[in-house]
Design a protein around this motif. Structure first.
Motif, PDB file in Angstrom:
ATOM      1  N   ASP A  39      34.844  48.350  52.031  1.00 36.79           N
ATOM      2  CA  ASP A  39      35.269  49.655  51.508  1.00 36.79           C
ATOM      3  C   ASP A  39      36.352  50.241  52.409  1.00 36.79           C
ATOM      4  O   ASP A  39      36.244  50.168  53.637  1.00 36.79           O
ATOM      5  N   TYR A 162      43.535  57.316  34.582  1.00 36.03           N
ATOM      6  CA  TYR A 162      42.422  56.588  35.208  1.00 36.03           C
ATOM      7  C   TYR A 162      41.893  55.522  34.246  1.00 36.03           C
ATOM      8  O   TYR A 162      41.735  54.348  34.619  1.00 36.03           O
ATOM      9  N   LYS A 166      41.836  51.371  34.485  1.00 34.96           N
ATOM     10  CA  LYS A 166      40.633  50.533  34.368  1.00 34.96           C
ATOM     11  C   LYS A 166      40.796  49.510  33.237  1.00 34.96           C
ATOM     12  O   LYS A 166      40.356  48.366  33.358  1.00 34.96           O
TER      13      LYS A 166
HETATM   14  N1  LIG Z   1      30.787  57.454  38.209  1.00 33.79           N
HETATM   15  C1  LIG Z   1      30.722  57.136  36.931  1.00 33.79           C
HETATM   16  O1  LIG Z   1      30.185  57.923  36.133  1.00 33.79           O
HETATM   17  C2  LIG Z   1      31.276  55.827  36.424  1.00 33.79           C
HETATM   18  C3  LIG Z   1      31.087  55.488  35.075  1.00 33.79           C
HETATM   19  C4  LIG Z   1      31.573  54.271  34.622  1.00 33.79           C
HETATM   20  C5  LIG Z   1      32.216  53.401  35.493  1.00 33.79           C
HETATM   21  N2  LIG Z   1      32.400  53.762  36.787  1.00 33.79           N
HETATM   22  C6  LIG Z   1      33.072  52.792  37.690  1.00 33.79           C
HETATM   23  O2  LIG Z   1      32.149  52.483  38.732  1.00 33.79           O
HETATM   24  C7  LIG Z   1      32.857  52.199  39.947  1.00 33.79           C
HETATM   25  C8  LIG Z   1      32.315  53.054  41.081  1.00 33.79           C
HETATM   26  O3  LIG Z   1      32.493  54.434  40.743  1.00 33.79           O
HETATM   27  P1  LIG Z   1      31.972  55.604  41.687  1.00 33.79           P
HETATM   28  O4  LIG Z   1      31.682  56.762  40.824  1.00 33.79           O
HETATM   29  O5  LIG Z   1      30.929  55.080  42.603  1.00 33.79           O
HETATM   30  O6  LIG Z   1      33.299  55.924  42.512  1.00 33.79           O
HETATM   31  P2  LIG Z   1      33.513  56.424  44.012  1.00 33.79           P
HETATM   32  O7  LIG Z   1      34.859  57.044  44.025  1.00 33.79           O
HETATM   33  O8  LIG Z   1      32.350  57.224  44.476  1.00 33.79           O
HETATM   34  O9  LIG Z   1      33.532  55.070  44.847  1.00 33.79           O
HETATM   35  C9  LIG Z   1      34.629  54.200  44.873  1.00 33.79           C
HETATM   36  C10 LIG Z   1      34.636  53.504  46.220  1.00 33.79           C
HETATM   37  O10 LIG Z   1      35.706  52.542  46.225  1.00 33.79           O
HETATM   38  C11 LIG Z   1      36.352  52.605  47.492  1.00 33.79           C
HETATM   39  N3  LIG Z   1      37.722  52.099  47.297  1.00 33.79           N
HETATM   40  C12 LIG Z   1      38.669  52.604  46.452  1.00 33.79           C
HETATM   41  N4  LIG Z   1      39.787  51.847  46.514  1.00 33.79           N
HETATM   42  C13 LIG Z   1      39.542  50.849  47.402  1.00 33.79           C
HETATM   43  C14 LIG Z   1      40.315  49.756  47.901  1.00 33.79           C
HETATM   44  N5  LIG Z   1      41.568  49.552  47.493  1.00 33.79           N
HETATM   45  N6  LIG Z   1      39.749  48.926  48.820  1.00 33.79           N
HETATM   46  C15 LIG Z   1      38.473  49.137  49.257  1.00 33.79           C
HETATM   47  N7  LIG Z   1      37.702  50.166  48.819  1.00 33.79           N
HETATM   48  C16 LIG Z   1      38.221  51.010  47.906  1.00 33.79           C
HETATM   49  C17 LIG Z   1      36.281  54.066  47.894  1.00 33.79           C
HETATM   50  O11 LIG Z   1      36.447  54.247  49.295  1.00 33.79           O
HETATM   51  C18 LIG Z   1      34.886  54.442  47.407  1.00 33.79           C
HETATM   52  O12 LIG Z   1      33.907  54.210  48.397  1.00 33.79           O
HETATM   53  C19 LIG Z   1      34.337  52.451  39.639  1.00 33.79           C
HETATM   54  O13 LIG Z   1      34.956  51.228  39.394  1.00 33.79           O
HETATM   55  C20 LIG Z   1      34.317  53.318  38.379  1.00 33.79           C
HETATM   56  O14 LIG Z   1      35.468  53.116  37.602  1.00 33.79           O
HETATM   57  C21 LIG Z   1      31.945  54.953  37.276  1.00 33.79           C
END
Ligand SMILES: NC(=O)c1ccc[n+]([C@@H]2O[C@H](COP(=O)([O-])OP(=O)(O)OC[C@H]3O[C@@H](n4cnc5c(N)ncnc54)[C@H](O)[C@@H]3O)[C@@H](O)[C@H]2O)c1
Length: 340
Positions: A39, A162, A166
């Protein structure tokens, strides 16, 4: 991979909301698996979102680096003999993506493509499965739909930067599957809620406002609906797809439970009052400008995972919300104590 657990799983984005909860839920279930959390610690992420006893385990390792740092990524995959990657990492802020369109699209698409290069084109060829975490937002708005979006027939139609980033990641992955035999499975998930989410997201933000007796900023008419899935339910679904999903396939993950943002706000308001032993009052709202385009609804068909793997959400929303709000109240109280 069948039903067998990996020897070493690389979790990208494991210091964020869903990734850290995923590690906390799965670590003791996959007793013989080593976990590497990779991360870059973007805003809101923390290594301490992972439970302390996991952090101290010899089966766990944290690497602070960006996926765009290909050398480090190649080294980490090879050194740890990673055989599965679960790819959560992304820039996930929908509202900010309108103002930083280029940044969001560049970060998400380039970091995902770099990861794919490391899996298929570096000297290390040990990864037998990539699990890509995608979103219902790639389908776009469902407000006019009478049937839910289905993995096999509904085309991506994202409406914000966004979601477009994706959807683009999904397309790059598909192209690597065809051209370079990338072994992948993919999930598209409804909204997820639970502890450890960044404080700018609706539930943690509105919990803080409720504690401070402040009005709730609501976009537009507040009648946009979302389906909410507890993070532990979604973690279980991801594990099932990781172990048993068919390579090259997409699985929608969701819940029938759906509510408008205004109903959700009223529920947060009442739950905070209940947990704080306060009289319930009428919430007050401050209208704020709406998004340039704001999807009114995401309506997805998740019968595929239900039929293939017997998975469905088991946490009732009021129960999950109560646990979540309780977590944020305690977090705010701790922060307030630390600030003196
Ligand atoms: N939260 C939701 O409701 C939801 C719903 C559907 C899908 N998602 C998907 O689930 C995944 C996680 O979402 P989340 O809500 O936990 O997001 P979040 O923002 O809390 O976590 C994302 C993490 O990715 C890390 N990160 C970002 N770019 C990076 C890179 N280039 N290299 C290394 N680390 C990197 C960040 O530091 C962070 O810890 C995402 O792919 C998101 O699109 C989330």
């Amino acid at each position: 991979m069948g039903d067998s657990q990996p020897s070493c799983v690389l979790i990208t984005g494991g210091c964020g909301f869903i990734g850290s909860n995923y590690i906390n839920v799965t670590f003791n279930k996959w007793q013989n698996t080593r976990f590497v959390n990779y991360d870059k610690l973007a805003y809101g992420a923390s290594p301490n979102h992972v439970e302390k006893d996991i952090q101290n385990s010899p089966r766990y390792k944290f690497v602070e680096a960006s996926l765009e740092d290909q050398q480090t990524l190649n080294r980490v995959l090879a050194e740890n003999e990673v055989d599965m990657v679960i790819h959560f990492a992304a820039i996930t802020h929908v509202d900010e993506s309108y103002s930083d369109r280029i940044g969001t699209i560049r970060d998400n698409v380039i970091s995902t493509t770099t990861l794919l290069e490391s899996i298929v084109n570096s000297n290390y060829k040990g990864v037998t499965r990539l699990v890509h975490i995608s979103t219902d937002e790639v389908y776009g708005d469902s407000f006019a739909d009478v049937t839910p979006k289905n993995e096999a027939v509904s085309l991506p139609n994202p409406t914000n930067p966004y979601a477009a980033s994706k959807a683009a990641c999904e397309m790059v992955i598909r192209s690597y599957w065809h051209s370079y035999k990338l072994p992948y499975v993919m999930v598209r998930m409804n909204n997820v809620y639970g502890p450890r989410q960044i404080q700018t997201k609706l539930i943690p933000k509105f919990t803080k406002l409720a504690l401070e007796n402040k009005p709730y900023p609501l976009m537009g008419d507040g009648l946009h609906t979302r389906s909410w899935m507890y993070v532990e339910d979604c973690s279980e679904a991801i594990s099932r797809v990781a172990l048993d999903g068919k390579l090259g396939e997409i699985y929608n993950i969701g819940t029938e439970f759906e509510m408008t943002n205004i109903e959700l706000t009223r529920m947060i308001h009442a739950t905070v009052n209940k947990l704080m032993n306060r009289d319930n009052t009428e919430p007050s709202f401050t209208p704020i400008p709406d998004r340039p385009y704001h999807d009114r609804r995401y309506y997805i068909d998740f019968s595929k995972i239900k039929n293939a793997m017997g998975w469905e959400c088991t946490t009732p929303f009021n129960e999950g919300l109560m646990k979540t709000i309780d977590y944020y109240i305690k977090l705010h109280q701790k922060t307030a104590r630390l600030q003196g």
